[in-house]
Design a protein around this motif. Structure first.
Motif, PDB file in Angstrom:
ATOM      1  N   GLN A  10       0.831  -1.297   0.214  1.00  0.00           N
ATOM      2  CA  GLN A  10       0.039   0.086   0.000  1.00  0.00           C
ATOM      3  C   GLN A  10       0.721   1.253  -0.127  1.00  0.00           C
ATOM      4  O   GLN A  10       0.328   2.439  -0.280  1.00  0.00           O
ATOM      5  N   PHE A  11       2.132   1.111   0.389  1.00  0.00           N
ATOM      6  CA  PHE A  11       2.932   2.429   0.483  1.00  0.00           C
ATOM      7  C   PHE A  11       4.136   2.298  -0.561  1.00  0.00           C
ATOM      8  O   PHE A  11       4.522   3.435  -0.797  1.00  0.00           O
ATOM      9  N   LYS A  12       4.197   1.214  -1.454  1.00  0.00           N
ATOM     10  CA  LYS A  12       5.286   1.114  -2.225  1.00  0.00           C
ATOM     11  C   LYS A  12       5.074   2.162  -3.576  1.00  0.00           C
ATOM     12  O   LYS A  12       6.025   2.676  -4.045  1.00  0.00           O
ATOM     13  N   SER A  13       3.766   2.285  -3.960  1.00  0.00           N
ATOM     14  CA  SER A  13       3.635   3.135  -5.029  1.00  0.00           C
ATOM     15  C   SER A  13       3.926   4.418  -4.521  1.00  0.00           C
ATOM     16  O   SER A  13       4.311   5.312  -5.660  1.00  0.00           O
ATOM     17  N   ILE A  14       3.986   4.959  -3.659  1.00  0.00           N
ATOM     18  CA  ILE A  14       4.337   6.276  -3.245  1.00  0.00           C
ATOM     19  C   ILE A  14       5.845   6.579  -3.361  1.00  0.00           C
ATOM     20  O   ILE A  14       6.197   7.229  -4.067  1.00  0.00           O
ATOM     21  N   ARG A  15       6.737   5.388  -2.981  1.00  0.00           N
ATOM     22  CA  ARG A  15       8.090   5.596  -3.512  1.00  0.00           C
ATOM     23  C   ARG A  15       8.301   5.573  -4.753  1.00  0.00           C
ATOM     24  O   ARG A  15       9.245   6.305  -5.123  1.00  0.00           O
ATOM     25  N   LEU A  16       7.640   4.707  -5.629  1.00  0.00           N
ATOM     26  CA  LEU A  16       7.855   4.770  -7.024  1.00  0.00           C
ATOM     27  C   LEU A  16       7.518   5.779  -7.806  1.00  0.00           C
ATOM     28  O   LEU A  16       8.133   6.359  -8.694  1.00  0.00           O
ATOM     29  N   GLY A  17       6.539   6.518  -7.118  1.00  0.00           N
ATOM     30  CA  GLY A  17       6.050   7.843  -7.779  1.00  0.00           C
ATOM     31  C   GLY A  17       7.055   9.117  -7.463  1.00  0.00           C
ATOM     32  O   GLY A  17       7.380  10.065  -7.978  1.00  0.00           O
ATOM     33  N   ALA A  18       7.755   8.923  -6.207  1.00  0.00           N
ATOM     34  CA  ALA A  18       8.592   9.932  -5.642  1.00  0.00           C
ATOM     35  C   ALA A  18       9.912  10.019  -6.245  1.00  0.00           C
ATOM     36  O   ALA A  18      10.737  10.800  -6.120  1.00  0.00           O
TER      37      ALA A  18
END
Length: 96
Positions: free
Chosen positions: A76-84
């Motif tokens: 649920q948080f991986k996509s934040i890193r991948l976008g940042a």
């Protein structure tokens, strides 16, 4: 055998989002026996292209590292890193 997840960050695109990811993502490590060994400290590229930052995580074994990376808790948080950020993530087995 001990396993390591290594994140090599090539570019920071959104520092605020990345900081938010860190706050949310770090607590997901403990249930899988994960711990942070390196977190974006000073670095130097001896070989290959320079990079923006790195994180090294240690897990008890490869199965625990995979279970964490693919867990619903982390997913649920991986996509934040991948976008940042842009970069690479690798899993390697230790020698003991």
């Amino acid at each position: 055998m001990t396993a390591y997840v290594i994140f090599i960050r090539d570019e920071m695109k959104d520092q605020s989002a990345y900081d938010h990811y860190r706050q949310l993502g770090v607590p997901t490590l403990a249930p899988f026996g994960g711990e942070i060994l390196v977190a974006n400290g000073e670095h130097e590229a001896f070989e290959g292209a320079d990079f923006d930052g790195s994180v090294v995580l240690r897990f008890p074994d490869m199965a625990s590292a995979r279970a964490w990376y693919n867990s619903p808790e982390y997913e649920q948080f991986k996509s934040i890193r991948l976008g940042a950020t842009t970069g690479r993530a690798i899993l390697v087995e230790g020698i003991n």
